[in-house]
Design a protein around this motif. Structure first.
Motif, PDB file in Angstrom:
ATOM      1  N   GLU A 574     -14.688   3.564  -5.555  1.00 38.83           N
ATOM      2  CA  GLU A 574     -13.350   3.760  -6.234  1.00 38.83           C
ATOM      3  C   GLU A 574     -12.228   3.603  -5.243  1.00 38.83           C
ATOM      4  O   GLU A 574     -11.299   4.004  -5.712  1.00 38.83           O
ATOM      5  CB  GLU A 574     -13.447   5.560  -6.762  1.00 38.83           C
ATOM      6  CG  GLU A 574     -14.252   5.625  -7.785  1.00 38.83           C
ATOM      7  CD  GLU A 574     -14.627   6.996  -8.370  1.00 38.83           C
ATOM      8  OE1 GLU A 574     -13.498   7.715  -8.108  1.00 38.83           O
ATOM      9  OE2 GLU A 574     -15.634   7.221  -8.882  1.00 38.83           O
ATOM     10  N   ILE A 575     -12.625   2.730  -4.263  1.00 35.23           N
ATOM     11  CA  ILE A 575     -11.437   2.469  -3.379  1.00 35.23           C
ATOM     12  C   ILE A 575     -10.445   0.889  -3.962  1.00 35.23           C
ATOM     13  O   ILE A 575     -11.487   0.360  -4.267  1.00 35.23           O
ATOM     14  CB  ILE A 575     -11.516   2.483  -2.107  1.00 35.23           C
ATOM     15  CG1 ILE A 575     -12.695   1.499  -1.801  1.00 35.23           C
ATOM     16  CG2 ILE A 575     -11.892   3.949  -1.406  1.00 35.23           C
ATOM     17  CD1 ILE A 575     -12.858   1.288  -0.303  1.00 35.23           C
ATOM     18  N   VAL A 576      -9.476   0.774  -3.449  1.00 34.43           N
ATOM     19  CA  VAL A 576      -8.756  -0.485  -3.764  1.00 34.43           C
ATOM     20  C   VAL A 576      -8.167  -0.956  -2.499  1.00 34.43           C
ATOM     21  O   VAL A 576      -7.879  -0.066  -1.754  1.00 34.43           O
ATOM     22  CB  VAL A 576      -7.839  -0.582  -4.909  1.00 34.43           C
ATOM     23  CG1 VAL A 576      -8.430  -0.448  -6.302  1.00 34.43           C
ATOM     24  CG2 VAL A 576      -6.775   0.565  -4.756  1.00 34.43           C
ATOM     25  N   LYS A 577      -7.980  -2.031  -2.250  1.00 31.76           N
ATOM     26  CA  LYS A 577      -7.445  -2.635  -0.966  1.00 31.76           C
ATOM     27  C   LYS A 577      -6.185  -3.177  -1.562  1.00 31.76           C
ATOM     28  O   LYS A 577      -5.979  -4.133  -2.486  1.00 31.76           O
ATOM     29  CB  LYS A 577      -8.243  -3.383  -0.365  1.00 31.76           C
ATOM     30  CG  LYS A 577      -7.568  -4.268   0.863  1.00 31.76           C
ATOM     31  CD  LYS A 577      -8.759  -4.943   1.909  1.00 31.76           C
ATOM     32  CE  LYS A 577      -8.659  -6.437   1.588  1.00 31.76           C
ATOM     33  NZ  LYS A 577      -9.455  -7.195   2.419  1.00 31.76           N
ATOM     34  N   VAL A 578      -4.989  -3.036  -0.926  1.00 37.68           N
ATOM     35  CA  VAL A 578      -3.558  -3.293  -1.255  1.00 37.68           C
ATOM     36  C   VAL A 578      -3.385  -4.257   0.132  1.00 37.68           C
ATOM     37  O   VAL A 578      -3.246  -3.810   1.058  1.00 37.68           O
ATOM     38  CB  VAL A 578      -2.675  -2.108  -1.244  1.00 37.68           C
ATOM     39  CG1 VAL A 578      -1.397  -2.903  -1.405  1.00 37.68           C
ATOM     40  CG2 VAL A 578      -3.171  -1.245  -2.538  1.00 37.68           C
ATOM     41  N   VAL A 579      -2.861  -5.556  -0.026  1.00 39.52           N
ATOM     42  CA  VAL A 579      -2.784  -6.495   1.009  1.00 39.52           C
ATOM     43  C   VAL A 579      -1.480  -6.773   0.873  1.00 39.52           C
ATOM     44  O   VAL A 579      -0.861  -7.207  -0.213  1.00 39.52           O
ATOM     45  CB  VAL A 579      -3.706  -7.821   0.763  1.00 39.52           C
ATOM     46  CG1 VAL A 579      -3.567  -8.584   2.063  1.00 39.52           C
ATOM     47  CG2 VAL A 579      -5.068  -7.294   0.647  1.00 39.52           C
ATOM     48  N   ALA A 620      -3.067  -4.679   5.439  1.00 38.01           N
ATOM     49  CA  ALA A 620      -3.816  -4.322   4.496  1.00 38.01           C
ATOM     50  C   ALA A 620      -4.235  -2.861   4.686  1.00 38.01           C
ATOM     51  O   ALA A 620      -4.382  -2.589   5.858  1.00 38.01           O
ATOM     52  CB  ALA A 620      -5.113  -5.144   4.363  1.00 38.01           C
ATOM     53  N   PHE A 621      -4.284  -2.268   3.357  1.00 33.81           N
ATOM     54  CA  PHE A 621      -4.856  -0.880   3.705  1.00 33.81           C
ATOM     55  C   PHE A 621      -5.450  -0.487   2.392  1.00 33.81           C
ATOM     56  O   PHE A 621      -5.390  -1.063   1.242  1.00 33.81           O
ATOM     57  CB  PHE A 621      -3.443   0.429   3.771  1.00 33.81           C
ATOM     58  CG  PHE A 621      -2.631   0.116   2.708  1.00 33.81           C
ATOM     59  CD1 PHE A 621      -2.716   0.802   1.632  1.00 33.81           C
ATOM     60  CD2 PHE A 621      -1.203  -0.612   3.269  1.00 33.81           C
ATOM     61  CE1 PHE A 621      -1.601   0.740   0.604  1.00 33.81           C
ATOM     62  CE2 PHE A 621      -0.297  -0.681   2.074  1.00 33.81           C
ATOM     63  CZ  PHE A 621      -0.524  -0.137   1.015  1.00 33.81           C
ATOM     64  N   THR A 622      -6.373   0.585   2.538  1.00 35.26           N
ATOM     65  CA  THR A 622      -7.154   1.026   1.260  1.00 35.26           C
ATOM     66  C   THR A 622      -6.447   2.317   0.788  1.00 35.26           C
ATOM     67  O   THR A 622      -6.311   3.215   1.488  1.00 35.26           O
ATOM     68  CB  THR A 622      -8.611   1.236   1.600  1.00 35.26           C
ATOM     69  OG1 THR A 622      -8.685   2.164   2.579  1.00 35.26           O
ATOM     70  CG2 THR A 622      -9.420  -0.097   2.184  1.00 35.26           C
ATOM     71  N   ILE A 623      -6.622   2.833  -0.428  1.00 43.72           N
ATOM     72  CA  ILE A 623      -6.447   3.651  -1.141  1.00 43.72           C
ATOM     73  C   ILE A 623      -7.260   4.273  -2.118  1.00 43.72           C
ATOM     74  O   ILE A 623      -8.327   3.194  -2.720  1.00 43.72           O
ATOM     75  CB  ILE A 623      -4.971   3.755  -1.695  1.00 43.72           C
ATOM     76  CG1 ILE A 623      -4.832   2.435  -2.995  1.00 43.72           C
ATOM     77  CG2 ILE A 623      -3.729   3.416  -0.798  1.00 43.72           C
ATOM     78  CD1 ILE A 623      -3.507   2.748  -3.552  1.00 43.72           C
TER      79      ILE A 623
END
Ligand code: ADP
Ligand code: ASP
Ligand code: MG
Length: 718
Positions: A574-579, A620-623
């Motif tokens: 259920e995580i997404v990566k925002v780049v 990049a980070f994950t949320i």
């Protein structure tokens, strides 16, 4: 009261027999119901010999301790018994033991931690002679000047035999034949046994057990028949006497000549006698059987009754039983839950039940809300979600009533669970436990709605997904109960999600820290806020199967280990990566990005900055997926000066959780190698002492979890 018996030698099995045969009589006379809930012994053949039902057999000490209010230790020796007693006291159990050596030498380790008396050892001194309860209760306000007596039946028998004109060795042989002396009689004949007893008695009175190295001790091995004849010629007898002079602070054991007018004169054979001299009531003597299975077992039973009075005050007998949605998702399962509650009540425990909504009810209600509104109002959402638990508590209370018990359902508001007004993720700010306590003392089984509370203005709030777990541990704290039982559709906390890894195994015990990590990294089992609360307030949590007898997983401070241990592997898709593409390589940009995220209330998990090319970086980070709607991408793009922002959702985070994982690089190496062997590419990595996480393609998640589970042999862990 649930009684767990460790050790089924002559004394332990006698205690078992008395409690089984005379349980009803004991209850009638004392008003206390004492049932044997678990037993454990090293010699397994004993179970069959004594006809012990299989569900009473404990798997190990922890299993015994968790399922008992009072732990009876009759194992003897100092190694295993010492561990058992320590663990029992740590888990706030009351302990009854007959182990004089252990109390004499290690008693100081056990006392002091609890303000309430939790260690009883009447049987350690004098068998059937109630000397300890006399000193602790009846004589509590007296000044005890001196205690003196014949504390060892074996030596007293030998000396009595020698009066017939035989020598020491011959008398010892007779004692051994009659079973009064052991094959290796040293502890008795050297006087140690009597010295242990003196040390125990000193501890009772002074609070400090001196141990036998501080007691001058002399045995009877050197005594021969001529010594006795000489004494007899001046009308004296030789006895092995233990003396404590409290005024002088001295204690010693030695053979002494006594005169005809001494109250110990006529105490012969295996009998024991203790003379007590006090300031208020002068001198008196207690005399009787000092050893043997029955007198010792009787002393243990009377300790159990004494202990039960204290244990009741300690509200050890209140246990929280929380049933998750998976355990109450049909009428049949609800009836099953009621039966489990009934068994608990029958064993003398006062359960407080917490339930979640039936099955996937909360998801269904969420879905309904989405159908009527694109952005449901948060207050109305909580109003809606709270109905799920309201339905299940009423049904559970009815099912309990159907079995003939008194029960009442209470909504979060009725149970006085007060929260702040942060709808959908409210924080509990207080519980007024008076009402629940009143129901408990009137014999009701309260059934409290999990996951909900109310604000001081009466608004209904919910505590975040999985929030019934939090209700349960918070109630445990409010009601002074040390144990919170969380019932599920699985046998405990597993080494991996059992739906993904067929070979996953339930873990026997795990620390709060590890559990917090596990929950945060995607294992549902227990809400992480609940684990955090439990750690803070020292609430032990037992995760069990609602419909089987499996022992479950104990979550507590954990056994202290040094070497690295991998406990479990989890995945979270259920995580997404925002780049952020092409961010200027300038100081201050990263700070600006994080500040923006904080303003938008978006929590980030992993973060990386890489691929420096010219004047630009990629960040990049994950949320968490559910935070994506809160992220205002346009604002972030402007503030970070990124050329473009892309979001990838087909990723999963795989984590291994355990103890001291970064102590050696070998663990990370095994993790990476395993993934490489499966052809799985690692996108991001992060590590802490209790966790190593990697981000991979979500399509590979199940394969990765299974491979990692085997690579660390987690199917073998217990
Ligand atoms: P409840 O309804 O009792 O709150 P949950 O659905 O929240 O139950 O959690 C139980 C489920 O969690 C189990 O059915 C199991 O499939 C899943 N699960 C995921 N990871 C684990 C794990 N490591 N150990 C045990 N169960 C796990
Ligand atoms: N029913 C709520 C949920 O599904 C609370 C819980 O189950 O603990 O999240
Ligand atoms: Mg849950």
């Amino acid at each position: 009261m649930r009684i767990g018996i460790a050790g089924l030698g002559t004394v332990g099995s006698c205690v078992y027999a008395i409690l089984s045969d005379k349980g009803d009589e004991i209850e009638k006379r004392s008003g206390r119901r004492c049932v044997v809930s678990k037993v454990i012994t090293r010699t397994h053949s004993k179970y069959e010999k004594l006809g012990i039902p299989s569900d009473l057999i404990a798997e190990d000490f922890e299993d015994l301790i968790i399922n008992s209010d009072i732990v009876v230790e009759t194992i003897g020796g100092t190694e295993a018994a010492r561990t058992l007693i320590k663990q029992s006291l740590e888990l706030n159990r009351t302990v009854v033991t007959a182990n004089k050596m252990l109390i004499s030498e290690f008693g100081n380790e056990f006392t002091g931690s609890s303000p309430i008396k939790s260690l009883f050892f009447e049987a350690a001194v004098g068998g059937g002679i109630p000397i300890i309860s006399l000193l602790e209760d009846y004589l509590i306000f007296h000044g005890i000047r001196r205690v003196r007596g014949i504390l060892n039946g074996t030596t007293n028998f030998i000396l009595s035999q020698m009066l017939t004109g035989i020598d020491y060795s011959e008398a010892l042989e007779i004692a051994q034949k009659k079973g009064y002396a052991e094959a290796d009689p040293s502890s008795d004949v050297k006087g140690y046994d009597a010295a242990y007893k003196l040390s125990v008695l000193m501890g009772v009175k002074t609070g400090v057990f001196p141990g036998i190295s501080n007691i001058d001790t002399m045995g009877i091995e050197e005594i021969n028949k001529r010594d006795l004849e000489r004494a007899a010629s001046s009308d004296k007898k030789v006895k092995l006497i233990g003396t404590i002079d409290f005024e002088k602070g001295s204690a010693f054991v030695k053979p002494q000549e006594i005169e005809r007018n001494d109250p110990l004169w006529s105490v012969d054979g295996v009998e024991n006698a203790i003379e007590v001299e006090t300031d208020l009531s002068g001198r008196f003597i207690l005399r009787g059987e000092g050893a043997g299975a029955k007198p010792t077992a009787t002393a243990i039973i009377s300790d159990i009754l004494r202990a039960s009075r204290y244990a009741e005050k300690q509200s050890n007998s209140v246990v929280i039983m929380k049933f998750g949605g998976t355990s109450v998702d049909s009428a049949e399962k609800i009836k099953d839950v009621a039966k489990r509650v009934q068994r608990k009540v029958m064993s003398g425990v006062k359960p407080v039940i917490v339930v979640s909504a039936m099955g996937v009810e909360t998801d269904t209600l969420h879905g309904l809300a989405q159908e009527v509104s694109s952005k449901p109002n948060v207050r109305e959402m909580d109003m809606l979600l709270a109905t799920g638990e309201q339905k299940s508590i009423a049904l559970v209370a009815m099912a309990i009533q159907e079995l003939g018990m008194k029960s009442i359902s209470l909504s979060g508001n009725q149970a006085r669970i007060q929260t702040d007004s942060n709808f959908s993720n409210a924080r509990i700010v207080g519980i007024d436990a008076d009402l629940i306590n009143r129901y408990l003392s009137n014999g009701y089984v309260p059934v409290v709605a999990g996951f909900q509370g109310s604000t001081y203005t009466g608004e209904i709030t919910t505590l975040g997904r999985g929030g019934s777990d939090l209700t349960a541990v918070v109630l445990a704290k409010a009601l002074g109960s040390q144990l919170c039982e969380i019932y599920k559709d699985v046998d405990g906390v597993y080494s991996a999600d059992p739906r993904i890894v067929r070979k996953a195994r339930p873990i026997k015990e795990i620390s709060w820290e590890e559990m917090i990590e596990l929950s945060k990294q995607g294992a549902q089992v227990l809400q992480s806020r609940a684990s955090e609360f439990a750690r803070k307030y020292d609430i032990k949590v037992l995760v069990k199967n609602a419909h089987s007898k499996a022992r479950g997983t104990l979550i507590w401070r954990g056994s202290k280990v040094e070497q690295p241990i991998v406990r479990a592997v989890t995945s979270d898709d259920e995580i997404v990566k925002v780049v952020l593409q092409e961010v200027p390589d300038r100081p201050g940009i990263a700070a600006r990005v994080l500040k923006t995220l904080a303003e938008q209330n978006v929590n980030i998990d992993m973060i990386i900055q890489s691929m420096r090319s010219g004047e630009f970086n990629t960040m990049a980070f994950t949320i968490h997926g559910s935070d994506l709607s809160k992220l205002k991408q346009d604002i972030l793009k402007t503030r970070s000066e990124a050329k473009e922002i892309t979001v990838e959702s087909s990723i999963a985070k795989i984590s291994i959780v355990g103890v001291n994982l970064t102590a050696t690089p070998a663990i990370a190496a095994t993790l990476f190698e395993t993934l490489a062997n499966e052809g799985i590419n690692i996108d991001m990595i992060s590590a802490s002492n209790s966790r190593i996480s990697v981000v991979i393609d979500s399509k590979m998640a199940d394969l990765a979890v299974n491979a990692i589970h085997s690579a660390f042999s987690l199917e073998e862990t217990v």
